[in-house]
Design a protein around this motif. Structure first.
Motif, PDB file in Angstrom:
ATOM      1  N   ASP A 144      67.942  15.591  19.153  1.00  0.00           N
ATOM      2  CA  ASP A 144      67.674  14.219  18.724  1.00  0.00           C
ATOM      3  C   ASP A 144      67.229  14.202  17.262  1.00  0.00           C
ATOM      4  OD1 ASP A 144      68.278  13.348  21.250  1.00  0.00           O
ATOM      5  OD2 ASP A 144      66.250  12.690  21.757  1.00  0.00           O
ATOM      6  N   THR A 145      67.404  13.046  16.618  1.00  0.00           N
ATOM      7  CA  THR A 145      67.031  12.890  15.219  1.00  0.00           C
ATOM      8  C   THR A 145      65.970  11.814  15.086  1.00  0.00           C
ATOM      9  OG1 THR A 145      69.229  13.560  14.461  1.00  0.00           O
ATOM     10  CG2 THR A 145      67.869  12.343  12.899  1.00  0.00           C
ATOM     11  N   LEU A 146      64.848  12.183  14.499  1.00  0.00           N
ATOM     12  CA  LEU A 146      63.781  11.256  14.154  1.00  0.00           C
ATOM     13  C   LEU A 146      64.145  10.660  12.797  1.00  0.00           C
ATOM     14  CD1 LEU A 146      60.944  10.004  14.065  1.00  0.00           C
ATOM     15  CD2 LEU A 146      60.078  12.254  13.433  1.00  0.00           C
ATOM     16  N   ARG A 147      64.159   9.334  12.712  1.00  0.00           N
ATOM     17  CA  ARG A 147      64.519   8.656  11.458  1.00  0.00           C
ATOM     18  C   ARG A 147      63.370   7.750  11.034  1.00  0.00           C
ATOM     19  NH1 ARG A 147      69.768   9.694  10.138  1.00  0.00           N
ATOM     20  NH2 ARG A 147      71.067  10.435  11.846  1.00  0.00           N
ATOM     21  N   ILE A 148      63.032   7.840   9.749  1.00  0.00           N
ATOM     22  CA  ILE A 148      61.968   7.028   9.173  1.00  0.00           C
ATOM     23  C   ILE A 148      62.494   6.339   7.925  1.00  0.00           C
ATOM     24  CG2 ILE A 148      60.054   8.368  10.105  1.00  0.00           C
ATOM     25  CD1 ILE A 148      59.929   9.925   7.516  1.00  0.00           C
ATOM     26  N   ALA A 149      61.891   5.204   7.580  1.00  0.00           N
ATOM     27  CA  ALA A 149      62.323   4.461   6.396  1.00  0.00           C
ATOM     28  C   ALA A 149      61.970   5.222   5.124  1.00  0.00           C
ATOM     29  CB  ALA A 149      61.702   3.071   6.380  1.00  0.00           C
ATOM     30  N   ASP A 150      60.749   5.738   5.054  1.00  0.00           N
ATOM     31  CA  ASP A 150      60.347   6.550   3.910  1.00  0.00           C
ATOM     32  C   ASP A 150      59.274   7.538   4.362  1.00  0.00           C
ATOM     33  OD1 ASP A 150      57.510   5.586   2.938  1.00  0.00           O
ATOM     34  OD2 ASP A 150      58.644   3.736   3.284  1.00  0.00           O
ATOM     35  N   ALA A 151      59.121   8.590   3.605  1.00  0.00           N
ATOM     36  CA  ALA A 151      58.257   9.703   4.013  1.00  0.00           C
ATOM     37  C   ALA A 151      56.811   9.291   4.239  1.00  0.00           C
ATOM     38  CB  ALA A 151      58.324  10.816   2.971  1.00  0.00           C
ATOM     39  N   ALA A 152      56.299   8.360   3.448  1.00  0.00           N
ATOM     40  CA  ALA A 152      54.900   7.964   3.564  1.00  0.00           C
ATOM     41  C   ALA A 152      54.590   7.284   4.889  1.00  0.00           C
ATOM     42  CB  ALA A 152      54.509   7.051   2.409  1.00  0.00           C
ATOM     43  N   ARG A 153      55.598   6.840   5.612  1.00  0.00           N
ATOM     44  CA  ARG A 153      55.355   6.239   6.928  1.00  0.00           C
ATOM     45  C   ARG A 153      55.001   7.298   7.955  1.00  0.00           C
ATOM     46  NH1 ARG A 153      53.226   2.764   5.828  1.00  0.00           N
ATOM     47  NH2 ARG A 153      53.363   3.612   3.784  1.00  0.00           N
ATOM     48  N   LEU A 154      55.396   8.530   7.724  1.00  0.00           N
ATOM     49  CA  LEU A 154      55.147   9.600   8.687  1.00  0.00           C
ATOM     50  C   LEU A 154      54.026  10.524   8.234  1.00  0.00           C
ATOM     51  CD1 LEU A 154      55.864  10.978  11.327  1.00  0.00           C
ATOM     52  CD2 LEU A 154      57.690  12.198  10.133  1.00  0.00           C
ATOM     53  N   PHE A 155      54.053  10.952   6.982  1.00  0.00           N
ATOM     54  CA  PHE A 155      53.038  11.902   6.531  1.00  0.00           C
ATOM     55  C   PHE A 155      52.597  11.596   5.109  1.00  0.00           C
ATOM     56  CE2 PHE A 155      57.257  13.911   6.197  1.00  0.00           C
ATOM     57  CZ  PHE A 155      57.364  14.081   4.822  1.00  0.00           C
ATOM     58  N   ARG A 156      51.366  12.005   4.805  1.00  0.00           N
ATOM     59  CA  ARG A 156      50.823  11.817   3.474  1.00  0.00           C
ATOM     60  C   ARG A 156      50.060  13.039   2.978  1.00  0.00           C
ATOM     61  NH1 ARG A 156      49.571   6.805   1.128  1.00  0.00           N
ATOM     62  NH2 ARG A 156      51.433   5.564   1.071  1.00  0.00           N
ATOM     63  N   SER A 157      50.108  14.135   3.725  1.00  0.00           N
ATOM     64  CA  SER A 157      49.415  15.334   3.283  1.00  0.00           C
ATOM     65  C   SER A 157      50.262  16.551   3.602  1.00  0.00           C
ATOM     66  CB  SER A 157      48.050  15.467   3.965  1.00  0.00           C
ATOM     67  OG  SER A 157      48.207  15.841   5.317  1.00  0.00           O
ATOM     68  N   THR A 158      49.999  17.596   2.889  1.00  0.00           N
ATOM     69  CA  THR A 158      50.730  18.842   3.109  1.00  0.00           C
ATOM     70  C   THR A 158      50.460  19.373   4.509  1.00  0.00           C
ATOM     71  OG1 THR A 158      50.497  19.272   0.751  1.00  0.00           O
ATOM     72  CG2 THR A 158      51.198  21.111   2.116  1.00  0.00           C
ATOM     73  N   ALA A 167      55.488  16.513   0.184  1.00  0.00           N
ATOM     74  CA  ALA A 167      54.180  16.265   0.792  1.00  0.00           C
ATOM     75  C   ALA A 167      53.075  16.311  -0.259  1.00  0.00           C
ATOM     76  CB  ALA A 167      53.910  17.287   1.888  1.00  0.00           C
ATOM     77  N   GLY A 168      53.168  17.252  -1.191  1.00  0.00           N
ATOM     78  CA  GLY A 168      52.178  17.340  -2.259  1.00  0.00           C
ATOM     79  C   GLY A 168      52.171  16.095  -3.128  1.00  0.00           C
ATOM     80  N   VAL A 169      53.342  15.577  -3.446  1.00  0.00           N
ATOM     81  CA  VAL A 169      53.440  14.359  -4.249  1.00  0.00           C
ATOM     82  C   VAL A 169      52.858  13.174  -3.486  1.00  0.00           C
ATOM     83  CG1 VAL A 169      55.077  12.693  -5.241  1.00  0.00           C
ATOM     84  CG2 VAL A 169      55.390  15.145  -5.637  1.00  0.00           C
ATOM     85  N   LEU A 170      53.174  13.044  -2.209  1.00  0.00           N
ATOM     86  CA  LEU A 170      52.648  11.937  -1.416  1.00  0.00           C
ATOM     87  C   LEU A 170      51.125  12.024  -1.272  1.00  0.00           C
ATOM     88  CD1 LEU A 170      55.402  11.751   1.320  1.00  0.00           C
ATOM     89  CD2 LEU A 170      54.978  10.085  -0.495  1.00  0.00           C
ATOM     90  N   GLU A 171      50.608  13.235  -1.094  1.00  0.00           N
ATOM     91  CA  GLU A 171      49.163  13.408  -0.995  1.00  0.00           C
ATOM     92  C   GLU A 171      48.493  13.029  -2.317  1.00  0.00           C
ATOM     93  OE1 GLU A 171      45.942  16.796   0.446  1.00  0.00           O
ATOM     94  OE2 GLU A 171      48.079  17.168   0.669  1.00  0.00           O
ATOM     95  N   PHE A 172      49.091  13.433  -3.430  1.00  0.00           N
ATOM     96  CA  PHE A 172      48.582  13.073  -4.751  1.00  0.00           C
ATOM     97  C   PHE A 172      48.593  11.554  -4.927  1.00  0.00           C
ATOM     98  CE2 PHE A 172      49.623  12.049  -9.209  1.00  0.00           C
ATOM     99  CZ  PHE A 172      48.464  12.501  -9.820  1.00  0.00           C
TER     100      PHE A 172
END
Length: 156
Positions: free
Chosen positions: A62-76, A120-125
């Motif tokens: 199966d494939t998990l699909r998200i609109a953008d990365a920040a909706r799922l994770f914000r840290s490394t 992930a590093g960019v989103l955490e920053f």
């Protein structure tokens, strides 16, 4: 192989309209959606009810699909946990929009691991900078004699 959509927004004053728009073609094709509304990005994905339900119901391939990365994770740390869980279950991860669309972010190769870790590093920053700017704005308002507080990331 099934598409499973994950949506999250941080506060009850926000909506998932932008995410629904980005994933509209998948919704119209009957893809199941899982949501964690009004859920802070500070809560790791593995601890969110909607995301856990998605993992419990997903099958190999199966494939998990998200609109953008920040909706799922914000840290490394979060992205590493998510990737490990998806890889153990034989699942794929795709972002619908932006520079990362088209990549399977759960792929188990060195190049993808590097790209995802950098993302992930960019989103955490980004999250840390928003928090820092908010604190500085509150301090400036208090120094100017205005009583204020933060509501949904906005200084009032």
């Amino acid at each position: 192989m099934t598409d499973r959509l994950y949506l999250r927004h941080s506060t009850d004053k926000q909506t998932n309209a932008r995410q629904l728009h980005a994933l509209d073609h998948l919704l119209k094709s009957g893809a199941r959606k899982y949501e964690d509304p009004a859920t802070s990005s500070r809560i790791y994905a593995m601890d969110r009810t909607g995301f856990r339900t998605l993992l419990d119901e997903a099958a190999v391939g199966d494939t998990l699909r998200i609109a953008d990365a920040a909706r799922l994770f914000r840290s490394t740390k979060d992205v590493i946990q998510i990737r490990e869980a998806l890889q153990r279950r034989g699942l794929h991860l795709h972002i619908a929009t932006g520079a990362w669309s088209g990549f399977d972010l759960a792929a188990d190769d060195p190049q993808t691991k590097l790209f995802v870790t950098m993302l992930a590093g960019v989103l955490e920053f980004q999250r840390d900078m928003i928090s820092e700017n908010t604190k500085e704005g509150v301090a400036a308002a208090e120094a100017a004699g205005r009583c204020c507080h933060v509501v949904g990331g906005v200084i009032v």
